[in-house]
Design a protein around this motif. Structure first.
Motif, PDB file in Angstrom:
ATOM      1  N   ARG A 166     -13.542   4.925   5.199  1.00  0.00           N
ATOM      2  CA  ARG A 166     -14.362   5.045   4.209  1.00  0.00           C
ATOM      3  C   ARG A 166     -14.360   6.123   3.360  1.00  0.00           C
ATOM      4  NH1 ARG A 166     -19.535   2.618   4.160  1.00  0.00           N
ATOM      5  NH2 ARG A 166     -19.757   0.738   4.997  1.00  0.00           N
ATOM      6  N   ASP A 167     -13.947   7.448   3.770  1.00  0.00           N
ATOM      7  CA  ASP A 167     -14.171   8.594   3.198  1.00  0.00           C
ATOM      8  C   ASP A 167     -13.123   8.849   2.150  1.00  0.00           C
ATOM      9  OD1 ASP A 167     -12.645   8.969   5.629  1.00  0.00           O
ATOM     10  OD2 ASP A 167     -12.971  11.146   5.636  1.00  0.00           O
ATOM     11  N   ASP A 168     -12.061   7.913   2.062  1.00  0.00           N
ATOM     12  CA  ASP A 168     -11.157   8.121   1.143  1.00  0.00           C
ATOM     13  C   ASP A 168     -10.849   6.745   0.514  1.00  0.00           C
ATOM     14  OD1 ASP A 168      -9.291   9.955   3.593  1.00  0.00           O
ATOM     15  OD2 ASP A 168      -9.995  10.933   1.801  1.00  0.00           O
ATOM     16  N   ALA A 169      -9.968   6.867  -0.803  1.00  0.00           N
ATOM     17  CA  ALA A 169      -9.961   5.605  -1.473  1.00  0.00           C
ATOM     18  C   ALA A 169      -8.550   4.812  -0.980  1.00  0.00           C
ATOM     19  CB  ALA A 169      -9.505   5.603  -2.918  1.00  0.00           C
ATOM     20  N   PRO A 170      -8.322   3.586  -1.062  1.00  0.00           N
ATOM     21  CA  PRO A 170      -7.361   2.909  -0.465  1.00  0.00           C
ATOM     22  C   PRO A 170      -6.031   3.391  -1.172  1.00  0.00           C
ATOM     23  CG  PRO A 170      -8.943   1.203  -1.099  1.00  0.00           C
ATOM     24  CD  PRO A 170      -9.307   2.687  -1.591  1.00  0.00           C
ATOM     25  N   ARG A 171      -4.988   3.599  -0.714  1.00  0.00           N
ATOM     26  CA  ARG A 171      -3.687   3.833  -1.172  1.00  0.00           C
ATOM     27  C   ARG A 171      -2.408   2.999  -0.845  1.00  0.00           C
ATOM     28  NH1 ARG A 171      -5.628   8.694   1.562  1.00  0.00           N
ATOM     29  NH2 ARG A 171      -6.454   9.925  -0.023  1.00  0.00           N
ATOM     30  N   GLY A 172      -1.341   2.848  -1.776  1.00  0.00           N
ATOM     31  CA  GLY A 172      -0.354   2.060  -1.590  1.00  0.00           C
ATOM     32  C   GLY A 172       0.650   2.576  -0.279  1.00  0.00           C
ATOM     33  N   CYS A 173       1.698   1.946  -0.296  1.00  0.00           N
ATOM     34  CA  CYS A 173       2.737   2.453   0.614  1.00  0.00           C
ATOM     35  C   CYS A 173       3.656   3.625  -0.419  1.00  0.00           C
ATOM     36  CB  CYS A 173       3.433   1.382   1.269  1.00  0.00           C
ATOM     37  SG  CYS A 173       4.632   2.003   2.486  1.00  0.00           S
ATOM     38  N   GLY A 174       3.019   4.781  -0.479  1.00  0.00           N
ATOM     39  CA  GLY A 174       3.417   5.721  -1.530  1.00  0.00           C
ATOM     40  C   GLY A 174       5.155   6.139  -1.054  1.00  0.00           C
ATOM     41  N   SER A 175       5.665   6.195   0.060  1.00  0.00           N
ATOM     42  CA  SER A 175       7.024   6.641   0.357  1.00  0.00           C
ATOM     43  C   SER A 175       8.123   5.701  -0.003  1.00  0.00           C
ATOM     44  CB  SER A 175       7.070   6.980   1.750  1.00  0.00           C
ATOM     45  OG  SER A 175       7.023   5.739   2.559  1.00  0.00           O
ATOM     46  N   GLY A 176       7.585   4.360  -0.402  1.00  0.00           N
ATOM     47  CA  GLY A 176       8.564   3.477  -0.630  1.00  0.00           C
ATOM     48  C   GLY A 176       9.252   2.917   0.576  1.00  0.00           C
ATOM     49  N   GLY A 177       8.759   3.480   1.719  1.00  0.00           N
ATOM     50  CA  GLY A 177       9.476   2.972   3.072  1.00  0.00           C
ATOM     51  C   GLY A 177       9.100   1.716   3.452  1.00  0.00           C
ATOM     52  N   CYS A 178       8.130   1.001   2.963  1.00  0.00           N
ATOM     53  CA  CYS A 178       7.861  -0.140   3.315  1.00  0.00           C
ATOM     54  C   CYS A 178       8.645  -1.453   2.823  1.00  0.00           C
ATOM     55  CB  CYS A 178       6.314  -0.511   3.094  1.00  0.00           C
ATOM     56  SG  CYS A 178       5.783  -0.279   1.692  1.00  0.00           S
ATOM     57  N   SER A 179       9.780  -0.928   1.928  1.00  0.00           N
ATOM     58  CA  SER A 179      10.347  -1.962   1.123  1.00  0.00           C
ATOM     59  C   SER A 179      11.046  -2.735   2.316  1.00  0.00           C
ATOM     60  CB  SER A 179      11.375  -1.483   0.261  1.00  0.00           C
ATOM     61  OG  SER A 179      12.307  -0.552   0.833  1.00  0.00           O
ATOM     62  N   SER A 180      11.456  -2.117   3.332  1.00  0.00           N
ATOM     63  CA  SER A 180      12.258  -2.743   4.572  1.00  0.00           C
ATOM     64  C   SER A 180      11.506  -3.739   5.160  1.00  0.00           C
ATOM     65  CB  SER A 180      12.784  -1.956   5.258  1.00  0.00           C
ATOM     66  OG  SER A 180      11.815  -1.256   6.292  1.00  0.00           O
ATOM     67  N   CYS A 181       9.873  -4.014   4.815  1.00  0.00           N
ATOM     68  CA  CYS A 181       9.247  -4.766   5.746  1.00  0.00           C
ATOM     69  C   CYS A 181       8.385  -5.664   4.506  1.00  0.00           C
ATOM     70  CB  CYS A 181       7.908  -3.968   6.243  1.00  0.00           C
ATOM     71  SG  CYS A 181       8.729  -3.050   7.603  1.00  0.00           S
ATOM     72  N   GLY A 182       8.874  -5.661   3.414  1.00  0.00           N
ATOM     73  CA  GLY A 182       8.157  -6.638   2.525  1.00  0.00           C
ATOM     74  C   GLY A 182       9.359  -7.294   1.572  1.00  0.00           C
ATOM     75  N   GLY A 242      11.610  -8.017  18.198  1.00  0.00           N
ATOM     76  CA  GLY A 242      11.859  -7.258  19.502  1.00  0.00           C
ATOM     77  C   GLY A 242      11.590  -5.666  19.009  1.00  0.00           C
ATOM     78  N   MET A 243      11.830  -5.137  18.098  1.00  0.00           N
ATOM     79  CA  MET A 243      11.928  -3.842  17.780  1.00  0.00           C
ATOM     80  C   MET A 243      10.373  -3.537  17.405  1.00  0.00           C
ATOM     81  SD  MET A 243      14.910  -2.985  15.632  1.00  0.00           S
ATOM     82  CE  MET A 243      14.897  -1.381  15.750  1.00  0.00           C
ATOM     83  N   ALA A 244       9.805  -2.350  17.540  1.00  0.00           N
ATOM     84  CA  ALA A 244       8.550  -1.733  17.157  1.00  0.00           C
ATOM     85  C   ALA A 244       8.684  -1.434  15.837  1.00  0.00           C
ATOM     86  CB  ALA A 244       8.319  -0.438  17.848  1.00  0.00           C
ATOM     87  N   LEU A 245       7.605  -1.451  14.929  1.00  0.00           N
ATOM     88  CA  LEU A 245       7.313  -1.066  13.726  1.00  0.00           C
ATOM     89  C   LEU A 245       6.810   0.256  13.681  1.00  0.00           C
ATOM     90  CD1 LEU A 245       7.172  -1.861  10.752  1.00  0.00           C
ATOM     91  CD2 LEU A 245       4.737  -2.144  10.864  1.00  0.00           C
ATOM     92  N   ARG A 246       7.639   1.215  13.207  1.00  0.00           N
ATOM     93  CA  ARG A 246       7.191   2.627  12.955  1.00  0.00           C
ATOM     94  C   ARG A 246       6.067   2.787  11.860  1.00  0.00           C
ATOM     95  NH1 ARG A 246       7.839   6.814  15.590  1.00  0.00           N
ATOM     96  NH2 ARG A 246       9.756   5.815  16.674  1.00  0.00           N
ATOM     97  N   VAL A 247       5.053   3.470  11.942  1.00  0.00           N
ATOM     98  CA  VAL A 247       4.235   3.699  10.979  1.00  0.00           C
ATOM     99  C   VAL A 247       4.026   5.211  10.815  1.00  0.00           C
ATOM    100  CG1 VAL A 247       1.844   3.483   9.855  1.00  0.00           C
ATOM    101  CG2 VAL A 247       3.178   1.524  10.906  1.00  0.00           C
ATOM    102  N   ALA A 248       4.346   5.742   9.769  1.00  0.00           N
ATOM    103  CA  ALA A 248       4.156   7.256   9.560  1.00  0.00           C
ATOM    104  C   ALA A 248       3.453   7.737   8.332  1.00  0.00           C
ATOM    105  CB  ALA A 248       5.272   7.870   9.426  1.00  0.00           C
ATOM    106  N   ALA A 249       2.996   8.632   8.524  1.00  0.00           N
ATOM    107  CA  ALA A 249       2.227   9.558   7.293  1.00  0.00           C
ATOM    108  C   ALA A 249       2.563  11.102   7.131  1.00  0.00           C
ATOM    109  CB  ALA A 249       0.665   9.330   7.355  1.00  0.00           C
ATOM    110  N   ARG A 250       2.374  11.505   6.191  1.00  0.00           N
ATOM    111  CA  ARG A 250       2.563  12.986   6.011  1.00  0.00           C
ATOM    112  C   ARG A 250       1.789  13.421   4.667  1.00  0.00           C
ATOM    113  NH1 ARG A 250       6.568  14.819   1.841  1.00  0.00           N
ATOM    114  NH2 ARG A 250       7.314  12.685   1.014  1.00  0.00           N
ATOM    115  N   ARG A 251       1.242  14.706   4.813  1.00  0.00           N
ATOM    116  CA  ARG A 251       0.605  15.232   3.511  1.00  0.00           C
ATOM    117  C   ARG A 251       1.416  15.641   2.475  1.00  0.00           C
ATOM    118  NH1 ARG A 251      -4.758  14.439   2.788  1.00  0.00           N
ATOM    119  NH2 ARG A 251      -5.166  14.940   4.903  1.00  0.00           N
ATOM    120  N   ALA A 252       1.302  15.290   1.104  1.00  0.00           N
ATOM    121  CA  ALA A 252       1.942  15.437   0.065  1.00  0.00           C
ATOM    122  C   ALA A 252       1.474  16.953  -0.511  1.00  0.00           C
ATOM    123  CB  ALA A 252       1.983  14.344  -1.148  1.00  0.00           C
ATOM    124  N   GLY A 253       2.396  17.572  -1.242  1.00  0.00           N
ATOM    125  CA  GLY A 253       1.929  18.795  -1.748  1.00  0.00           C
ATOM    126  C   GLY A 253       0.541  18.555  -2.899  1.00  0.00           C
TER     127      GLY A 253
END
Length: 116
Positions: A100-116, A29-40
Motif C-alpha cells: 500500500r505505501d507505493d503505487a502499482p508499477r508494471g514489469c519495468g525490466s521487460g523481462g516478463c515478455s517471456s511470460c506473456g 515443471g520449471m519454476a518462475l523466477r521473480v526478481a526486483a532491483r532498485r533503479a538509479g
C-alpha cells in the motif's frame, strides 16, 4: 518494510497466465523466477522468467506453480502482488502491485515478455 508480510503473492489470474506461458514456452515443471532491483532513480525494476532453482532461492508454492525469489530480491518484493490485468482494451500484461505505501508499477525490466 514489514518483515511479517509474505515475500510475494500471486493472483489467480496471474497463475493461470503463468501456466499458459509455461505450456507455450515448453517450460512446464520449471519454476518462475521473480526478481526486483532498485533503479538509479529510486524506482523498482521487476523481471521474471522461467528458470532453474538455486540453493539460496526462496521457493513459494501457489497450487501447482513454484515461484522462486533470490535473496537479493526478497526485501524489494516483500508484500508485493503479481497480477495479470487488462491495461487497455485487448492488451493484457503482468503488473507488480507493491504494498500500500507505493503505487502499482508494471514489469519495468521487460523481462516478463517471456511470460506473456
Amino acid at each position: 518494510m514489514n518483515a511479517g508480510r509474505p515475500t510475494l503473492d500471486v493472483t489467480d489470474a496471474a497463475l493461470e497466465q503463468i501456466r499458459t506461458a509455461a505450456l507455450q514456452g515448453r517450460a512446464v515443471g520449471m519454476a518462475l523466477r521473480v526478481a526486483a532491483r532498485r533503479a538509479g532513480d529510486g524506482s523498482i525494476d521487476y523481471g521474471m522468467g522461467f528458470d532453474d532453482t538455486h540453493d539460496d532461492d526462496e521457493p513459494l508454492q501457489f497450487d501447482d506453480v513454484t515461484v522462486v525469489v533470490a535473496q537479493g530480491s526478497r526485501d524489494l518484493l516483500r508484500g508485493t502482488t503479481l497480477d495479470w490485468v487488462e491495461i487497455a482494451p485487448g492488451e493484457r500484461r503482468f503488473i507488480f502491485i507493491p504494498p500500500r505505501d507505493d503505487a502499482p508499477r508494471g514489469c519495468g525490466s521487460g523481462g516478463c515478455s517471456s511470460c506473456g
